[in-house]
Design a protein around this motif. Structure first.
Motif, PDB file in Angstrom:
ATOM      1  N   THR A  19       0.695  -1.341   0.115  1.00 24.19           N
ATOM      2  CA  THR A  19       0.000  -0.017  -0.010  1.00 24.19           C
ATOM      3  C   THR A  19       1.100   1.179  -0.245  1.00 24.19           C
ATOM      4  O   THR A  19       0.578   2.044  -0.843  1.00 24.19           O
ATOM      5  N   LYS A  21       3.955   1.712  -1.101  1.00 22.66           N
ATOM      6  CA  LYS A  21       4.646   2.014  -2.377  1.00 22.66           C
ATOM      7  C   LYS A  21       3.706   1.665  -3.511  1.00 22.66           C
ATOM      8  O   LYS A  21       4.370   1.838  -4.427  1.00 22.66           O
ATOM      9  N   LYS A  22       2.470   1.629  -3.182  1.00 29.13           N
ATOM     10  CA  LYS A  22       1.682   1.613  -4.400  1.00 29.13           C
ATOM     11  C   LYS A  22       2.071   0.379  -5.432  1.00 29.13           C
ATOM     12  O   LYS A  22       2.008   0.687  -6.701  1.00 29.13           O
TER      13      LYS A  22
END
Length: 81
Positions: A19, A21-22
């Motif tokens: 989440t 670091k996407k």
């Protein structure tokens, strides 16, 4: 190849990294493991640490002031006085 994280705490950590670091979950685990491997491989080995310790110790010493470590000296280490 499937990868299943069975430990709930580990799963939560992986999801949190993903989440932040996407990234997808698999990619987040991959990045984290690659980073950890790089960090571990960057550490000096115990042999390198030992060699550096000896070099530092030798640099601090003064051979001209030292006594010889001859047989008499070694024998004196084992004498009862």
């Amino acid at each position: 190849m499937a990868f299943h994280i069975k430990n709930p705490e580990t799963d939560a950590l992986a999801r949190k990294v993903a989440t932040l670091k996407k990234l997808g979950l698999t990619e987040a685990v991959h990045v984290a493991l690659a980073h950890e491997l790089e960090r571990e491989q960057g550490k000096p080995s115990l042999v390198d640490l030992g060699v550096q310790f000896c070099r530092d110790l030798r640099a601090r010493g003064d051979a001209a002031k030292g006594l010889p470590a001859d047989k008499a000296f070694r024998d004196s280490l084992y004498e009862d006085t």
